[in-house]
Every structure is written in structure tokens, then in C-alpha cells.
Write a protein that holds these residues in place. Structure first.
Motif, PDB file in Angstrom:
ATOM      1  N   LYS A 202       0.817  -1.215   0.000  1.00 43.53           N
ATOM      2  CA  LYS A 202       0.000   0.000   0.000  1.00 43.53           C
ATOM      3  C   LYS A 202       0.850   1.264   0.000  1.00 43.53           C
ATOM      4  CE  LYS A 202      -3.809  -2.274   0.052  1.00 43.53           C
ATOM      5  NZ  LYS A 202      -4.660  -2.293  -1.172  1.00 43.53           N
ATOM      6  N   VAL A 203       2.093   1.143   0.470  1.00 41.40           N
ATOM      7  CA  VAL A 203       2.993   2.293   0.513  1.00 41.40           C
ATOM      8  C   VAL A 203       4.364   1.861  -0.001  1.00 41.40           C
ATOM      9  CG1 VAL A 203       4.012   4.122   1.912  1.00 41.40           C
ATOM     10  CG2 VAL A 203       1.763   3.202   2.526  1.00 41.40           C
ATOM     11  N   ALA A 226       6.230   7.522  -8.964  1.00 40.48           N
ATOM     12  CA  ALA A 226       5.152   7.710  -8.000  1.00 40.48           C
ATOM     13  C   ALA A 226       3.790   7.581  -8.673  1.00 40.48           C
ATOM     14  CB  ALA A 226       5.292   9.081  -7.326  1.00 40.48           C
ATOM     15  N   ARG A 230       0.924   4.760  -7.973  1.00 38.68           N
ATOM     16  CA  ARG A 230      -0.445   5.139  -7.612  1.00 38.68           C
ATOM     17  C   ARG A 230      -1.462   4.389  -8.463  1.00 38.68           C
ATOM     18  NH1 ARG A 230      -1.136  11.381  -7.511  1.00 38.68           N
ATOM     19  NH2 ARG A 230       0.444  11.035  -5.908  1.00 38.68           N
ATOM     20  N   ALA A 234      -0.822   1.961  -4.824  1.00 40.13           N
ATOM     21  CA  ALA A 234       0.102   2.225  -3.724  1.00 40.13           C
ATOM     22  C   ALA A 234       0.498   3.699  -3.713  1.00 40.13           C
ATOM     23  CB  ALA A 234       1.357   1.347  -3.848  1.00 40.13           C
ATOM     24  N   GLU A 235       0.730   4.221  -2.521  1.00 36.35           N
ATOM     25  CA  GLU A 235       1.186   5.604  -2.373  1.00 36.35           C
ATOM     26  C   GLU A 235       2.704   5.621  -2.258  1.00 36.35           C
ATOM     27  OE1 GLU A 235       0.916   9.434   0.698  1.00 36.35           O
ATOM     28  OE2 GLU A 235      -0.251   7.603   1.066  1.00 36.35           O
ATOM     29  N   CYS A 236       3.327   6.591  -2.891  1.00 35.08           N
ATOM     30  CA  CYS A 236       4.787   6.715  -2.834  1.00 35.08           C
ATOM     31  C   CYS A 236       5.175   7.812  -1.853  1.00 35.08           C
ATOM     32  CB  CYS A 236       5.360   7.045  -4.211  1.00 35.08           C
ATOM     33  SG  CYS A 236       6.020   5.605  -5.068  1.00 35.08           S
ATOM     34  N   VAL A 237       6.256   7.557  -1.120  1.00 32.64           N
ATOM     35  CA  VAL A 237       6.852   8.547  -0.231  1.00 32.64           C
ATOM     36  C   VAL A 237       8.320   8.665  -0.618  1.00 32.64           C
ATOM     37  CG1 VAL A 237       7.277   9.237   2.150  1.00 32.64           C
ATOM     38  CG2 VAL A 237       5.339   7.751   1.606  1.00 32.64           C
ATOM     39  N   GLU A 258       1.848  16.273  -5.220  1.00 34.61           N
ATOM     40  CA  GLU A 258       1.209  15.719  -4.030  1.00 34.61           C
ATOM     41  C   GLU A 258       1.996  14.567  -3.411  1.00 34.61           C
ATOM     42  OE1 GLU A 258      -2.686  14.580  -5.194  1.00 34.61           O
ATOM     43  OE2 GLU A 258      -3.337  16.620  -5.685  1.00 34.61           O
ATOM     44  N   VAL A 259       3.189  14.316  -3.920  1.00 32.45           N
ATOM     45  CA  VAL A 259       4.000  13.209  -3.396  1.00 32.45           C
ATOM     46  C   VAL A 259       4.549  13.597  -2.027  1.00 32.45           C
ATOM     47  CG1 VAL A 259       5.997  11.726  -3.778  1.00 32.45           C
ATOM     48  CG2 VAL A 259       4.629  12.511  -5.722  1.00 32.45           C
ATOM     49  N   ARG A 275      -0.159   5.488   7.657  1.00 36.26           N
ATOM     50  CA  ARG A 275      -1.123   5.373   6.564  1.00 36.26           C
ATOM     51  C   ARG A 275      -1.835   4.019   6.605  1.00 36.26           C
ATOM     52  NH1 ARG A 275      -3.014   9.608   4.168  1.00 36.26           N
ATOM     53  NH2 ARG A 275      -3.226   8.540   2.151  1.00 36.26           N
TER      54      ARG A 275
END
Length: 289
Positions: A202-203, A226, A230, A234-237, A258-259, A275
């Protein structure tokens, strides 16, 4: 256009190679070029016979000086193997080139013993040209093999330099080290997306602590990765944003949109766990430093 005289020489030399095949193969099989890599005399004779067939085919087609001739092309696999064993994929050494040239000697000696005086010089030139072309094909084959080996090694090193690490259930990280070029960025993105699908992550954390500089091109690569993550759910950090990198990005006007970004990998992991609905805190009791 080929003249009648040329056709006659080509035919006579081709017939000569057929008639003297056993003698030529026997002498070539005992030469350093074939003997140094063959397991036994039968293999040396077999390799010699195959090379002779290729040369004979090229001469018969009027292509004795063309490395692209079918007869020479048929020999490329064999020559690549011979070059690899002789010089260890490091190119054709001067010694090997000389050994190939030495294949002329038995050819020209037998030709001089059997040829008509009228065709002696022209036939010798044709045979010599064919062996010179064989040497050129050997060099081309060795270079192609070395280039392919280097490409494979580079791809393997690139994959090793962009590992995807599972930090937690649902959390992946990919530490990026060194300069990010197009090839490394593509491999990193593909590896990350594959891992996201495999682990149902998920991340995903892109850690750039080991990236010396971040310019517009590197930022674009990070954003594309990223966005791709998405699309996979999955969200990227992005972690590892050092002060100098942050200052450079501001001066260049780079906007990561928005990353989410964090200064340290630990901070990015805490964000990722949050998260997922997990809380990260100190286990120390009140008053404990």
C-alpha cells in the motif's frame, strides 16, 4: 559485373578446395588456431572442415572479400566460440589474428603445387583475400560477443543496484544510490511495480539518501515512478531529502506535487505505518530519557 575470367578463377579455386579438402583440413587441424582450443584431433578436424566449407561457399558465390557473405555468416557462431576460448571474451589478440593469417600457408602451398601457371597469381590472390575476410569476420564476431556480454553484465549490475526491500506488511522501500540515468530509473520503476503487485503493498518508499544530486530529470523520474505506483494502488513517499537537495530543488523550481516527502527513511517508514493505521511511538515510560 563479374567477367568471364573472374568466373573461371572462381570455379577453378572452388574445385581446388574440393579436391584438396582432406589435405587442407589435416594441415589446418594441426595449426595453432584450431589445435589450441580443440579437445582432440577429431574436433580440430571438424572445426577446420566447417571453416573450409564456409570459405569455399563464399568463393563460389564470388564473395571472398565480403564479411556479410552467407558462407562467412555460417561461421560466425563457431568463430565466436573459438575467439571466446582463445582470448577470454577480451577481443581478438594479435597472436590469434596471426594464427588465422597462417591458415593461408597450406592453401597457397597446395595451390602453387597444383594450379596452372596462367591462373597461379589470380587464384593465390583470391585464396589470400578469403582468409583475410575470415580474420575480419572473427574480429567482428569477437567484438559482438564481448559487447553482448558487457550489456548483460551491465543489466545485472543495474538490477542489483536497485533492490526492493519489504520493510513491513504492505510497506516496500527501494534505496536509490548513485546517479539516476534513464536505464536505472526504468529498472527501478519496473522492479517496484512488480513488487507492489507481488506483496500487495500500500505504501512504497523511494529513498534518495544515496543520490548525490537531484535535477529536473531525476525529479521527473521520481514523479513518474510515483504516478505508476499510484495506478497500482500504492502511495509513494520520497525520503532522504537533505538540506542541500531541498535548496537545489527550490532553486530549480522543482515541484513534487502531491508526493509526500520526508527527510529520513525512518520518518518515511513512520508515515507509511501511519497510513496503514498503525501508531509509532516510544516504548519508554514517563520520565525516561
Amino acid at each position: 559485373m563479374t567477367t568471364t575470367s573472374d568466373r573461371q578463377i572462381t570455379t577453378v579455386v572452388s574445385d581446388f578446395l574440393d579436391a584438396q579438402k582432406e589435405s587442407i583440413v589435416a594441415q589446418w587441424a594441426d595449426s595453432p588456431f584450431f589445435r589450441s582450443v580443440a579437445q582432440d584431433s577429431d574436433q580440430a578436424a571438424g572445426d577446420s572442415a566447417e571453416v573450409l566449407r564456409g570459405i569455399r561457399r563464399s568463393i563460389a558465390a564470388g564473395d571472398a572479400d565480403s564479411p556479410a557473405a552467407d558462407g562467412f555468416n555460417d561461421l560466425r557462431s563457431l568463430l565466436t566460440a573459438l575467439a571466446s576460448q582463445l582470448d577470454g571474451n577480451e577481443g581478438v589478440s594479435p597472436r590469434t589474428a596471426v594464427e588465422v593469417s597462417d591458415l593461408k600457408k597450406p592453401l597457397l602451398r597446395l595451390w602453387q603445387e597444383t594450379a596452372d601457371a596462367e591462373l597461379l597469381t589470380a587464384g593465390a590472390l583470391l585464396l589470400s583475400s578469403a582468409v583475410d575476410t575470415l580474420r575480419l569476420v572473427l574480429v567482428e564476431s569477437a567484438l559482438a560477443s564481448a559487447k553482448e556480454t558487457l550489456a548483460i553484465q551491465r543489466e545485472q549490475l543495474t538490477e542489483l543496484s536497485t533492490p526492493v526491500i519489504k520493510l513491513w506488511d504492505g510497506v516496500l522501500a527501494i534505496p536509490l544510490i548513485g546517479t539516476l540515468d534513464s536505464m536505472r530509473s526504468q529498472v527501478a520503476t519496473e522492479s517496484l511495480l512488480q513488487s507492489i503487485m507481488t506483496h500487495q503493498a500500500k505504501v512504497a518508499i523511494l529513498d534518495i539518501t544515496g543520490v548525490p544530486t537531484v535535477d529536473t530529470m531525476v525529479a521527473q523520474h521520481l514523479l513518474k515512478t510515483a504516478m505508476a505506483a499510484r495506478l497500482m494502488g500504492a502511495e509513494c513517499v520520497i525520503s532522504g531529502i537533505r538540506p542541500q537537495i531541498a535548496n537545489t530543488m527550490v532553486q530549480l523550481g522543482i515541484d513534487l506535487g502531491e508526493v509526500a516527502t520526508r527527510a529520513r527513511l525512518a520518518d518515511a517508514l513512520a508515515y507509511a505505518l501511519n497510513r496503514l493505521g498503525l501508531q509509532v511511538g516510544s516504548s519508554a515510560g514517563p520520565g525516561v530519557v
